[in-house]
Design an enzyme around this catalytic site. Structure first.
Site, PDB file in Angstrom:
ATOM      1  N   LYS A  13       0.830  -1.208   0.000  1.00  0.00           N
ATOM      2  CA  LYS A  13       0.000   0.000   0.000  1.00  0.00           C
ATOM      3  C   LYS A  13       0.866   1.261   0.000  1.00  0.00           C
ATOM      4  O   LYS A  13       0.589   2.211  -0.707  1.00  0.00           O
ATOM      5  CB  LYS A  13      -0.932   0.028   1.224  1.00  0.00           C
ATOM      6  CG  LYS A  13      -1.900  -1.139   1.291  1.00  0.00           C
ATOM      7  CD  LYS A  13      -2.900  -0.985   2.428  1.00  0.00           C
ATOM      8  CE  LYS A  13      -2.282  -0.932   3.818  1.00  0.00           C
ATOM      9  NZ  LYS A  13      -1.638  -2.195   4.241  1.00  0.00           N
ATOM     10  N   ARG A  88      -9.445   1.030   8.474  1.00  0.00           N
ATOM     11  CA  ARG A  88      -8.976  -0.312   8.813  1.00  0.00           C
ATOM     12  C   ARG A  88     -10.028  -1.107   9.569  1.00  0.00           C
ATOM     13  O   ARG A  88      -9.792  -2.250   9.915  1.00  0.00           O
ATOM     14  CB  ARG A  88      -7.729  -0.186   9.683  1.00  0.00           C
ATOM     15  CG  ARG A  88      -6.459  -0.743   9.015  1.00  0.00           C
ATOM     16  CD  ARG A  88      -5.332  -0.459   9.957  1.00  0.00           C
ATOM     17  NE  ARG A  88      -4.131  -1.179   9.691  1.00  0.00           N
ATOM     18  CZ  ARG A  88      -3.038  -0.610   9.176  1.00  0.00           C
ATOM     19  NH1 ARG A  88      -3.047   0.633   8.793  1.00  0.00           N
ATOM     20  NH2 ARG A  88      -1.942  -1.322   9.074  1.00  0.00           N
ATOM     21  N   ARG A 127      11.883  -5.714   4.807  1.00  0.00           N
ATOM     22  CA  ARG A 127      11.543  -4.324   4.459  1.00  0.00           C
ATOM     23  C   ARG A 127      12.453  -3.324   5.170  1.00  0.00           C
ATOM     24  O   ARG A 127      12.759  -3.439   6.349  1.00  0.00           O
ATOM     25  CB  ARG A 127      10.089  -4.054   4.842  1.00  0.00           C
ATOM     26  CG  ARG A 127       9.652  -2.633   4.579  1.00  0.00           C
ATOM     27  CD  ARG A 127       8.167  -2.504   4.496  1.00  0.00           C
ATOM     28  NE  ARG A 127       7.472  -2.682   5.754  1.00  0.00           N
ATOM     29  CZ  ARG A 127       6.155  -2.565   5.882  1.00  0.00           C
ATOM     30  NH1 ARG A 127       5.399  -2.310   4.835  1.00  0.00           N
ATOM     31  NH2 ARG A 127       5.588  -2.742   7.061  1.00  0.00           N
ATOM     32  N   ARG A 156      11.517  -1.115  10.384  1.00  0.00           N
ATOM     33  CA  ARG A 156      10.435  -0.746  11.288  1.00  0.00           C
ATOM     34  C   ARG A 156      10.429  -1.642  12.514  1.00  0.00           C
ATOM     35  O   ARG A 156      10.634  -2.840  12.405  1.00  0.00           O
ATOM     36  CB  ARG A 156       9.094  -0.875  10.562  1.00  0.00           C
ATOM     37  CG  ARG A 156       8.676   0.393   9.901  1.00  0.00           C
ATOM     38  CD  ARG A 156       7.475   0.205   9.034  1.00  0.00           C
ATOM     39  NE  ARG A 156       6.315  -0.352   9.715  1.00  0.00           N
ATOM     40  CZ  ARG A 156       5.102  -0.378   9.182  1.00  0.00           C
ATOM     41  NH1 ARG A 156       4.907   0.115   7.970  1.00  0.00           N
ATOM     42  NH2 ARG A 156       4.094  -0.900   9.836  1.00  0.00           N
ATOM     43  N   ARG A 167      -0.235  -8.559  13.611  1.00  0.00           N
ATOM     44  CA  ARG A 167      -0.830  -7.628  12.631  1.00  0.00           C
ATOM     45  C   ARG A 167      -1.669  -8.387  11.603  1.00  0.00           C
ATOM     46  O   ARG A 167      -2.714  -7.900  11.185  1.00  0.00           O
ATOM     47  CB  ARG A 167       0.277  -6.813  11.945  1.00  0.00           C
ATOM     48  CG  ARG A 167       0.847  -5.742  12.875  1.00  0.00           C
ATOM     49  CD  ARG A 167       2.261  -5.330  12.510  1.00  0.00           C
ATOM     50  NE  ARG A 167       2.368  -4.685  11.238  1.00  0.00           N
ATOM     51  CZ  ARG A 167       3.488  -4.667  10.505  1.00  0.00           C
ATOM     52  NH1 ARG A 167       4.584  -5.274  10.941  1.00  0.00           N
ATOM     53  NH2 ARG A 167       3.517  -4.051   9.366  1.00  0.00           N
TER      54      ARG A 167
END
Ligand code: AMP
Length: 220
Positions: A13, A88, A127, A156, A167
């Site tokens: 996203k 969300r 990531r 992160r 998550r």
């Protein structure tokens, strides 16, 4: 134009939000990025309230909706927003529709990016991102610094296996119901399916742009 990017953590996203924003000049708004900036600022009034992010849990609807409402009123978001990570929950979607309606606007299109679990996990664990321009990279690219800003890339805090699993669970329980919520409404709905980890961000962007064109929402 108001675009909602829907998809699980790691679906791209953020990357697609950046690319689509460059293509369309519509500003990209990531609630996750807003919250990470607040987490880095202990003096911020919401600093205590959003600590749940560290455990992979969602911030309360009330706080998120307030932050989005404050942002929506800013003049730079007058002509549209590419929402990344918002709404969300169904309650957030209902709140967004009400907020936009009160401004004589509406959600124009939902872009749902579906990616298999294996691809998501590989992407999230590798990531990296630039703390300045927020561009997203992957360790497989072998970069230590952002090629544009020259600063070291960071991982992160919530991109660790345990928090990622939490998550995913939050996504299935609270966010996935948004698919049927939006599909049963009158909003344009674009579905993208990614099954290969080799699929490039630019080919996903092209597919999205083609579908936006078919819907008459962008020019060629
Ligand atoms: P993201 O960068 O979109 O993956 O968001 C990172 C974290 O910020 C999420 O795991 C949530 O804890 C929080 N967050 C971001 N957007 C929302 C939202 N719309 N509702 C609740 N929590 C959010």
């Amino acid at each position: 134009m108001y675009i909602v990017l829907l998809g699980p953590p790691g679906s791209g996203k953020g990357t697609q939000g950046n690319l689509l924003s460059q293509k369309t000049s519509i500003p990209h708004l990531s609630t996750g990025t807003l919250f990470r900036d607040i987490l880095a600022n202990p003096d911020h009034e919401l600093h205590k309230d959003i600590q749940v992010i560290k455990e992979g849990k969602l911030v309360s609807d009330e706080i998120v909706n307030k932050v989005v409402w404050d942002t929506l009123k800013k003049p730079e978001y007058d002509k549209g927003i590419i929402f990344d990570g918002y709404p969300r929950t169904v309650a957030q979607a209902e709140a967004l529709e009400k907020m936009l309606e009160s401004m004589g606007k509406k959600v124009d299109v939902v872009i749902d990016i579906n990616v298999t679990r294996e691809v998501l996990l590989e992407r999230l664990l590798g990531r990296r991102s630039c703390p300045i321009c927020k561009r997203i990279f992957h360790i497989s690219q072998g970069l230590e610094k952002c090629p544009d800003c020259g600063v070291p890339l960071i991982k992160r805090e919530d991109d660790n296996r345990e928090t990622i699993m939490e998550r995913f669970e939050e996504y299935e329980e609270k966010t996935a119901p948004l698919q049927s919520y939006f599909k049963s409404g009158s909003v344009n709905y674009i579905e993208i399916i990614v099954t290969e980890s080799s699929r490039t961000a630019s080919s996903v962007k092209e597919e999205i742009m083609n579908k936006l064109f078919e819907l008459g929402l962008v020019g060629k």
